[in-house]
Every structure is written in C-alpha cells, then in structure tokens.
Scaffold this motif. Structure first.
Motif, PDB file in Angstrom:
ATOM      1  N   MET A 114       0.825  -1.207   0.000  1.00 57.32           N
ATOM      2  CA  MET A 114       0.000   0.000   0.000  1.00 57.32           C
ATOM      3  C   MET A 114       0.861   1.260   0.000  1.00 57.32           C
ATOM      4  O   MET A 114       0.374   2.340  -0.332  1.00 57.32           O
ATOM      5  N   GLY A 117       2.885   4.535  -4.974  1.00 60.70           N
ATOM      6  CA  GLY A 117       2.082   5.420  -5.786  1.00 60.70           C
ATOM      7  C   GLY A 117       2.868   5.941  -6.964  1.00 60.70           C
ATOM      8  O   GLY A 117       4.059   6.240  -6.841  1.00 60.70           O
ATOM      9  N   TYR A 122       0.217   8.070  -2.510  1.00 66.90           N
ATOM     10  CA  TYR A 122       0.376   6.665  -2.155  1.00 66.90           C
ATOM     11  C   TYR A 122      -0.987   6.058  -1.843  1.00 66.90           C
ATOM     12  O   TYR A 122      -1.896   6.739  -1.353  1.00 66.90           O
ATOM     13  N   LYS A 123      -1.116   4.766  -2.088  1.00 73.30           N
ATOM     14  CA  LYS A 123      -2.364   4.085  -1.754  1.00 73.30           C
ATOM     15  C   LYS A 123      -2.638   4.154  -0.254  1.00 73.30           C
ATOM     16  O   LYS A 123      -3.791   4.351   0.165  1.00 73.30           O
ATOM     17  N   SER A 124      -1.607   3.987   0.569  1.00 80.08           N
ATOM     18  CA  SER A 124      -1.784   4.050   2.022  1.00 80.08           C
ATOM     19  C   SER A 124      -2.239   5.432   2.462  1.00 80.08           C
ATOM     20  O   SER A 124      -3.055   5.568   3.389  1.00 80.08           O
ATOM     21  N   ASP A 211      -6.005  -2.369  -0.845  1.00 80.72           N
ATOM     22  CA  ASP A 211      -5.864  -2.760  -2.242  1.00 80.72           C
ATOM     23  C   ASP A 211      -6.236  -4.232  -2.439  1.00 80.72           C
ATOM     24  O   ASP A 211      -6.210  -4.739  -3.546  1.00 80.72           O
ATOM     25  N   ILE A 237      -8.678   0.187  -3.199  1.00 84.10           N
ATOM     26  CA  ILE A 237      -7.790   1.291  -3.562  1.00 84.10           C
ATOM     27  C   ILE A 237      -6.749   0.832  -4.597  1.00 84.10           C
ATOM     28  O   ILE A 237      -6.087  -0.199  -4.398  1.00 84.10           O
ATOM     29  N   CYS A 238      -6.640   1.589  -5.681  1.00 80.82           N
ATOM     30  CA  CYS A 238      -5.754   1.205  -6.781  1.00 80.82           C
ATOM     31  C   CYS A 238      -4.930   2.392  -7.259  1.00 80.82           C
ATOM     32  O   CYS A 238      -5.408   3.528  -7.287  1.00 80.82           O
ATOM     33  N   ASP A 239      -3.715   2.116  -7.645  1.00 83.55           N
ATOM     34  CA  ASP A 239      -2.866   3.060  -8.362  1.00 83.55           C
ATOM     35  C   ASP A 239      -2.982   2.746  -9.853  1.00 83.55           C
ATOM     36  O   ASP A 239      -3.231   1.590 -10.226  1.00 83.55           O
ATOM     37  N   ASP A 242      -1.357  -0.316 -10.932  1.00 85.02           N
ATOM     38  CA  ASP A 242      -2.000  -1.584 -10.592  1.00 85.02           C
ATOM     39  C   ASP A 242      -2.869  -2.060 -11.753  1.00 85.02           C
ATOM     40  O   ASP A 242      -3.059  -3.262 -11.954  1.00 85.02           O
ATOM     41  N   THR A 304      -5.862   6.377  -6.868  1.00 85.48           N
ATOM     42  CA  THR A 304      -4.985   7.321  -6.166  1.00 85.48           C
ATOM     43  C   THR A 304      -4.899   8.669  -6.878  1.00 85.48           C
ATOM     44  O   THR A 304      -4.599   9.684  -6.240  1.00 85.48           O
TER      45      THR A 304
END
Length: 330
Positions: A114, A117, A122-124, A211, A237-239, A242, A304
């Motif tokens: 996570m 990004g 960042y995903k986190s 994610d 949650i995705c970048d 991903d 993100t």
C-alpha cells in the motif's frame, strides 16, 4: 492553514496536501472541516441511494426493528422477511429505525504494497485521508468510531468510542504504522478480517480501505459469517500502475524504507504482456467485487489519482465510482 488546506473556489471544495507520500496527525485532524462540507453536499443530493433506499446523515446503519411491509423497489434485499413472504405470496421487507451511536469501524491497510504510488498519492495515504473524512462524518453523526490499522507484521485495534476519542486513537495508530519500516510478507490481511469476525458486534458498519492484495481463500474464509452480520463497505484502492503497465521501455523507480532510498529500473516489454497484466487486474478486482456483491454489500474502486473529495462523497452516499475513472489501456 499550513500543510493541508481547504479552499472553496466558487463554493467548491478543493483539498491541498503537503505530501503525496505521507500524512500527519495534524493533517488528519484538520480534515474535519472538509468532512463537514462534504456532508452538506451529500445531504443536498437527496436522490443518492443508501442502504434502505434513502440518504442517512450518518455513516452507520441502525438495526432496531420497526415493522414489516411489502417490498418496494430500492429496499435492501438483505432485509426481506422470507417467512412473511412465503405466507403471503408477496415479497415483504423488514424496516428498521436508525439508532444513535452506531459502531463504525475503519479498517486501514498500511502493508508494504500500500506504500506505493505513481500518480496522485500513495495508496496508504489515500486510505488514511479517506478514513479521516469518513471518520469525522461518523463522529458528527454521533456514531461510535473505532477500527483496525495493520501492516505486514503489526496491527492495532481501536475499540469504538463516542466523540472524537476513538477517531483520534485511530489517527495515532495510522501515524505509528507510517513510521514503521515496511516488512513485506505475512498474512495480516486474513488475520485482521478474522479479528473482525470475532471481535465486532453484529450490525456494526465496517469500512475496508485496502488494495485487497492477497485477498485469497484464507481471507475469504476469515470473513466468514461477518458478511452476514455486518454492514460492510469495501473500498478497493488502486494506483494506475495496478491497472495498466506503461508502454514498453525502462522506467526509473525509487523504493523508500525509513530514511533510506533505493533506486532501480523497471523494464516493460512489448507484445501481449500489457494486455495480460490488465486482464489479470480486472479478474482480481471482479473477484473482490463479486464476493461483497453476493452478500449485498457496498463496493467501489478508488484511484490514487482521482479526486479525494469526489471519492469520499461517493462513498458517503454509497455510490460506486464510475468505471470511466479507471485508465484505459493506452
């Protein structure tokens, strides 16, 4: 307002942050102002579908029984009274009144995967900021707020508390997890879902911000009966990376662990590799969506590089974000 600011150009909410790679206690606290503005926007959209077919001013969902009536379009199918339906020959649904101080638990994934990004944040960090916005909304709705924050080798459980106490404890856990050096590996996702099943009271609202990497059979099994007794909102949650690999080439990347940085090159070949990568993502995402959809739970993808304001607003209204936000394969 330093670090993170809330602007209203033309009456529209605009959020600015100091860093795409980290957040802070101060920033999460200041998001309270943005949460209030978002709540006002959601209430104005009276047609937004919520559980039970109407907009609630709170994130939680009450389960105090009120009456049984004939099923109407928009009613929650999980609330169908099958005994009355069988006797009458017509579908009937149970109605419930919303009670105060419902438990709302925010589950925030801070595993190594996570902390990544390529666009936006960042995903986190997206998970942390969304948890702050949703948490402040729950606090203002007089719900009890708690949750779980977990990394690959550590977790913290915050029992739901009234007022801002539970939410502040969640913010401190997020801050602590952010300071930990990522340790890839382990099955902390399955363990956290198992804790949900055993430690959360039925009827609670649980918001999963992850994610869902490693959402395997063990994780499915860990959820178990929780899908029957809890009101689950799954935020996947995705970048953009991903979803799609970039065009063929070599790309410089930076990996951070604490204060140290490691630079490396990511090599992408041509041919069918990118199509296969995209297909693998779509299959994983659809598997997660179907699991929650089968049990009538809310699910959405959150990118993100999308608007934090629009993402939080859609989740609050339980409206899945449009798939048009997912980048196409270029």
């Amino acid at each position: 307002m330093s670090g993170s600011a809330l602007h209203r150009p033309g009456g529209r909410i605009s959020l600015d942050f100091a860093s795409p790679a980290s957040t802070s206690l101060d920033e999460l606290v200041r998001l309270r102002t943005a949460a209030k503005a978002l709540q006002r926007q959601v209430r104005q959209r009276s047609a937004a579908p919520m559980s039970g077919g109407s907009v609630s001013r709170r994130l939680g969902r009450g389960l105090d029984f009120a009456e049984v009536r004939e099923y109407q379009p928009g009613d929650d199918v999980r609330m169908i009274d099958w005994k009355v339906t069988a006797r009458s020959g017509k579908a009937h649904t149970k109605l419930f009144v919303e009670e105060r101080e419902r438990p709302v638990l925010l589950v925030v994934d801070f595993r190594a995967g996570m902390r990544f990004g390529t666009q936006g944040m960042y995903k986190s960090v997206l998970a942390a900021r969304l948890s702050a916005l949703l948490g402040w909304c729950a606090v203002s709705g007089h719900d009890r707020v708690g949750g779980f924050v977990f990394t690959d080798d550590w977790h913290d459980e915050i029992r739901p508390q009234t007022g801002r106490r539970g939410l502040m404890s969640l913010f401190r856990a997020i801050h602590h997890s952010q300071q930990r050096i990522p340790q890839p590996g382990g099955d902390q996702l399955a363990r956290t879902l198992q804790r949900l099943r055993h430690g959360v009271h039925g009827g609670s609202t649980v918001v999963l911000l992850s994610d869902f990497n490693g959402f395997d059979d063990a994780a499915h099994s860990a959820l178990g009966s929780a899908l029957q007794s809890l009101d689950v909102m799954a935020v996947h949650i995705c970048d953009p990376l991903d979803v799609n690999l970039p065009p063929a080439g070599r790309y410089p990347m930076i990996s951070r662990a604490g204060q140290s940085k490691k630079r490396f090159m990511l090599s992408i070949s041509g041919g069918s590799e990118r199509e296969e990568y995209r297909q693998a993502f779509e299959e994983r995402a659809e598997s997660v969506r179907q699991l929650f959809a089968r049990h009538g739970h809310f699910h959405t993808l959150a990118m993100t590089n999308g608007s934090l304001r629009d993402t939080a607003s859609a989740i609050m209204a339980r409206q899945a974000l449009p798939t048009s936000l997912i980048p196409p394969l270029a």
